[in-house]
Write a protein that holds these residues in place. Structure first.
Motif, mmCIF file in Angstrom:
data_model
loop_
_atom_site.group_PDB
_atom_site.id
_atom_site.type_symbol
_atom_site.label_atom_id
_atom_site.label_comp_id
_atom_site.label_asym_id
_atom_site.label_seq_id
_atom_site.Cartn_x
_atom_site.Cartn_y
_atom_site.Cartn_z
ATOM 1 N N SER A 95 47.453 53.731 46.970
ATOM 2 C CA SER A 95 47.038 53.621 45.569
ATOM 3 C C SER A 95 47.876 52.521 44.931
ATOM 4 N N GLN A 96 47.294 51.344 44.847
ATOM 5 C CA GLN A 96 47.964 50.198 44.232
ATOM 6 C C GLN A 96 46.909 49.367 43.523
ATOM 7 N N GLU A 97 47.345 48.578 42.556
ATOM 8 C CA GLU A 97 46.389 47.859 41.713
ATOM 9 C C GLU A 97 45.493 46.943 42.519
ATOM 10 N N THR A 98 46.037 46.275 43.536
ATOM 11 C CA THR A 98 45.228 45.336 44.310
ATOM 12 C C THR A 98 44.170 46.033 45.160
ATOM 13 N N ASN A 99 44.270 47.353 45.300
ATOM 14 C CA ASN A 99 43.249 48.106 46.037
ATOM 15 C C ASN A 99 42.200 48.720 45.121
ATOM 16 N N CYS A 100 42.345 48.526 43.814
ATOM 17 C CA CYS A 100 41.372 49.062 42.863
ATOM 18 C C CYS A 100 40.191 48.091 42.726
ATOM 19 N N HIS A 101 39.016 48.633 42.649
ATOM 20 C CA HIS A 101 37.795 47.869 42.439
ATOM 21 C C HIS A 101 37.627 47.636 40.924
ATOM 22 N N PRO A 102 36.851 46.655 40.488
ATOM 23 C CA PRO A 102 36.091 45.701 41.299
ATOM 24 C C PRO A 102 36.978 44.581 41.828
ATOM 25 N N PHE A 103 36.607 44.076 43.005
ATOM 26 C CA PHE A 103 37.237 42.892 43.553
ATOM 27 C C PHE A 103 36.525 41.671 42.986
ATOM 28 N N ARG A 104 37.252 40.567 42.901
ATOM 29 C CA ARG A 104 36.695 39.377 42.231
ATOM 30 C C ARG A 104 36.954 38.134 43.068
ATOM 31 N N TYR A 105 35.947 37.272 43.109
ATOM 32 C CA TYR A 105 36.109 35.928 43.669
ATOM 33 C C TYR A 105 35.183 35.008 42.882
ATOM 34 N N GLY A 106 35.756 34.049 42.176
ATOM 35 C CA GLY A 106 34.938 33.179 41.333
ATOM 36 C C GLY A 106 34.182 34.010 40.314
ATOM 37 N N ARG A 107 32.870 33.832 40.256
ATOM 38 C CA ARG A 107 32.034 34.571 39.301
ATOM 39 C C ARG A 107 31.616 35.942 39.832
#
Length: 277
Positions: A95-107
């Motif tokens: 449980s860490q912030e980088t594992n929380c959705h949504p994931f983002r790349y560009g738009r």
């Protein structure tokens, strides 16, 4: 597992669906009716667009959604014509912030409910297939983020449905090479601010639940005094893990192995057929 939703239509306050509905996403974080787990308290995230061509905004946190006071304030303040939200129940990763959705790349934003079975066993082969130019953008350790970057590798930005079919075909092929039965179970959502692409699929044909709203024009006629429907507009569309209310005629279950594409008020539904990349 997890619960998620995606909305497109008139600009709407996020709290309308996150907090104010009878069976809102926040209620589902504590009392999910259709999920594999009743409680989804391993973090949450929201993503929204100010304009379709903008890089989307995100707010993610490892706290349970029901206890985050800042989320309530943000949901009251933010109005957007397209937004997504996700509540997480972890399946073997921290449980860490980088594992929380949504994931983002560009738009693009991406959310997932489900799992890659025996992920530690197949993770290396999956990650080695990701485009080297995309690899530095991976931040977390989840199977979900790997699925997103595989989809980007297979052309998500140009042909999202085909890219998702290739992603699934590749994951299943790698899983079976490692003797993993039924390698993938998923509902996923990908959006670039102009379209929402949602898929319900699993290798075993028993996917996590997924629904979409029926015609808002029809709902305006059935419930002319409901302010939630009036605010959303006639072309509004919701796709979500489980319904927000018990109103009849409002929700339709998405069949197994199906992709739904919502764009410019038009809703298309097709069979989803994995392809070998």
């Amino acid at each position: 597992m997890c619960r998620w939703l995606a909305y497109t239509g008139n600009a709407l306050q996020l709290e309308t669906v996150l907090f104010n509905a009878k069976h809102s996403l926040i209620d589902q974080s504590l009392h999910s009716r259709l999920g594999q787990t009743t409680t989804n308290g391993d973090g949450f995230g929201i993503g929204w667009y100010g304009h379709p061509t903008d890089i989307p905004f995100r707010y993610r946190c490892i706290q349970p959604a029901w206890s985050d006071r800042n989320l309530r304030e943000a949901a009251r303040a933010i109005r957007a014509p397209l937004f997504v939200a996700h509540i997480r129940a972890a399946t073997g990763t921290p449980s860490q912030e980088t594992n929380c959705h949504p994931f983002r790349y560009g738009r693009w934003l991406f959310m997932h409910n489900g799992l890659v079975r025996n992920f530690p066993l197949v993770r290396r082969d999956l990650m080695l297939a990701i485009d080297p130019e995309l690899f530095p953008s991976i931040e977390g350790s989840t199977d979900s983020e790997v699925l997103f970057f595989l989809a980007l590798t297979f052309g998500l930005e140009l042909a999202p449905v085909t890219a998702l079919e290739r992603m699934v075909g590749f994951v299943e092929d790698i899983g079976r090479k490692h003797d993993v039965d039924e390698p993938l179970n998923m509902t996923v959502c990908a959006t670039d601010g102009e379209q929402i692409v949602a898929v319900r699929y699993s290798s075993e044909g028993q996917s996590r639940s997924l629904f979409h709203s029926t015609s808002f024009r029809h709902l305006h006629e059935l419930y002319p005094d409901d302010p939630r429907i009036a605010a959303a507009g006639e072309d509004a569309f919701l796709v979500l893990s489980e319904p927000l209310s018990d109103l009849p005629d409002w929700w339709e279950e998405i069949p197994e192995s199906t992709v739904v594409v919502a764009r410019n008020g038009e809703i298309d539904q097709y069979p989803f057929e994995p392809q070998l990349a």
